[in-house]
Every structure is written in structure tokens, then in C-alpha cells.
Scaffold this active site. Structure first.
Site, PDB file in Angstrom:
ATOM      1  N   ASP A   1      -4.616  -0.411   3.784  1.00  0.00           N
ATOM      2  CA  ASP A   1      -3.308  -0.837   4.292  1.00  0.00           C
ATOM      3  C   ASP A   1      -3.476  -2.012   5.254  1.00  0.00           C
ATOM      4  O   ASP A   1      -4.545  -2.194   5.842  1.00  0.00           O
ATOM      5  CB  ASP A   1      -2.624   0.319   5.036  1.00  0.00           C
ATOM      6  CG  ASP A   1      -2.270   1.459   4.099  1.00  0.00           C
ATOM      7  OD1 ASP A   1      -2.219   1.237   2.880  1.00  0.00           O
ATOM      8  OD2 ASP A   1      -2.054   2.577   4.617  1.00  0.00           O
TER       9      ASP A   1
HETATM   10  N1  URA Z   1      -5.091   5.992   3.228  1.00  0.00           N
HETATM   11  C1  URA Z   1      -4.098   5.373   3.909  1.00  0.00           C
HETATM   12  O1  URA Z   1      -3.077   5.956   4.242  1.00  0.00           O
HETATM   13  N2  URA Z   1      -4.300   4.076   4.219  1.00  0.00           N
HETATM   14  C2  URA Z   1      -5.415   3.380   3.918  1.00  0.00           C
HETATM   15  O2  URA Z   1      -5.517   2.194   4.246  1.00  0.00           O
HETATM   16  C3  URA Z   1      -6.432   4.045   3.210  1.00  0.00           C
HETATM   17  C4  URA Z   1      -6.244   5.369   2.872  1.00  0.00           C
END
Ligand code: URA
Length: 246
Positions: A117
Site C-alpha cells: 500500500d
Molecule cells: N496488507 C496490507 O493491508 N497492506 C499492505 O501493504 C500489505 C499487506
């Protein structure tokens, strides 16, 4: 896939000289052509002036101004992704992980193999080898990925057991069994073998916990090197990344 005949293998390694030069150096295709016309390029020790000459990219020794052009079929990198940067190749508004690479790599159509993310940090793989990327990200492969997760509340036994048994998300999606190891009351190490959208945030959300930080420390058997600063990257040997789980 059908087995390749030796004849096909040979054909696949052939590439036009100007294309080879522009793929492997900072020169554009037209600059590469000019360099050939001007006699700055030699193939196997002979100056050549034919831009459309076909060479075997695995075997030919090509020099530009006397310097050998080293041949890398594909590039494999790991980056310590900073917060606020997108795991994408380009974006109108935000900086992407590819924007952080030097021009010589940006020319090669390198892309992130997998996602983090925008507000997550840590290990991300970048390559221009589509087959390798598929092995890393394909849903069938179940490669372990390990994260250090900061939370806005206490990690209870219910959370840890729930992760082990497989969390059902609010939309009804079932997650595979995952590890949630307590590092301290609000920090956990989470190990997943799949990658659903915002998976960790949504898994903790089921237990009323919000994620305040999320850092990926490992993919397969490979850890993010501890000396790789935020935004930095290094080359890896793809053979060293063992895809099966520990
Ligand atoms: N899970 C999430 O919620 N975000 C990430 O960046 C990776 C795994």
C-alpha cells in the site's frame, strides 16, 4: 509449453544491433544508430556500420568507444519502499517505486512484482522478467511474506488464534491460515502466504484494530537487507530467492 528446438533457441537470442545498444545503455535508439554510423561500435572486435545487423545477444562482444557493453537479459532488484510512494510504474499524481530508479533502469520497463500500500514500507521486488514476477505474485504459489505491523490497540490471544484458523473478512472472503506473533502489546509479526487487497488491514479490522504502520521485512527466504535505507535498492540474484516456503 512445447519444448523449444535448438533452432528456436538460437533465433530467440538474435537482436538488431541498434536495439541491443539502446536496451543495454543510456543511448536512445536514434543515438545508438548514430554511434554505429560513426564507427564507434565494434562487434567481436570489428567496427561495424550496419544498424540492422543481427547479433546473438548472449554471445556477441559489443563495444562502444572501446568499452564493452555488458549484457543483462533481465534485471532483478529489491527496494526499501518509502511511505507515500506507489507500487506502480507510473502515476499522474504520486511518485512511484519506478520513479526512484535511475534512468538506465527506467528505460527497461521495470515494474514492481507485487504490491505494498502507499502508506506501507519495506521490501518490494522490481524486475523486467514477467515470468519471474508471475512466480512471485501468482496466487497458486503461496510464497511467504513477513510484515512488522504496528496497531492502535492490544493484540489479544483471540487475534492470534483467529489468524491461525483463517480470518473471514467483512465481505465474506476467507483468508488462509496466517501467523500473528506478538512482538509487544501493539506490535506484531504477521506472515501471509497470499496477497488480498489491503489484507492485513482488513484482517485486523475484523478484530477492531487499526494498522498504524506496516513494514515488509521478508519475501520467501530473502530478508530486506538491514543497511538498505528507505528509497534505496540493490540488485539480487533471482536464483537466491527460494520461492517455496520455509
Ligand atoms: N496488507 C496490507 O493491508 N497492506 C499492505 O501493504 C500489505 C499487506
Amino acid at each position: 509449453m512445447a519444448e523449444r528446438t535448438p533452432w528456436q533457441v538460437k533465433t530467440l537470442a538474435q537482436i538488431r544491433l541498434d536495439k541491443f545498444i539502446s536496451n543495454q545503455t543510456l543511448l536512445t535508439r536514434s543515438e545508438a544508430r548514430k554511434a554505429v554510423y560513426c564507427g564507434r561500435v565494434a562487434v567481436n572486435g570489428e567496427i561495424v556500420r550496419l544498424i540492422d545487423m543481427k547479433i546473438d545477444e548472449n554471445a556477441a562482444k559489443v563495444t562502444l568507444d572501446g568499452e564493452e557493453i555488458s549484457f543483462e537479459k533481465y534485471v532483478y532488484l529489491i527496494m526499501n519502499k518509502p511511505k507515500g510512494v506507489l507500487s506502480a510504474t507510473d502515476d499522474k499524481r504520486d511518485k512511484t517505486v519506478v520513479d526512484l530508479l535511475p534512468e538506465s533502469y527506467q528505460k527497461r520497463n521495470i515494474f514492481p512484482a507485487g504490491r505494498l500500500d502507499k502508506d506501507s514500507t519495506g521490501m518490494i521486488l522490481l524486475t523486467d522478467d514477467g515470468e519471474f514476477a508471475h512466480r512471485i505474485t501468482g496466487p497458486k504459489h503461496h510464497i511467504e511474506k513477513s510484515y512488522i505491523v504496528g496497531l492502535d490497540g492490544e493484540i489479544t490471544d483471540e487475534v492470534m488464534v483467529g489468524f491461525k484458523n483463517g480470518v473471514t473478512l467483512y465481505d465474506g472472503q476467507e483468508c488462509l491460515s496466517a501467523v500473528c506473533e506478538k512482538i509487544n502489546s501493539t506490535t506484531a509479526r504477521v506472515i501471509l502466504t497470499e496477497g488480498k487487497y489491503h489484507q492485513i488491514k482488513r484482517m485486523f479490522g475484523v478484530y477492531g484494530l487499526g494498522v498504524v504502520s506496516l513494514h515488509r521485512e521478508r519475501i520467501g527466504n530473502m530478508f530486506l537487507p538491514s543497511d538498505l535505507q528507505s528509497g534505496e535498492f540493490c540488485k539480487i540474484d533471482p536464483e537466491a530467492l527460494i520461492i517455496r516456503n520455509k
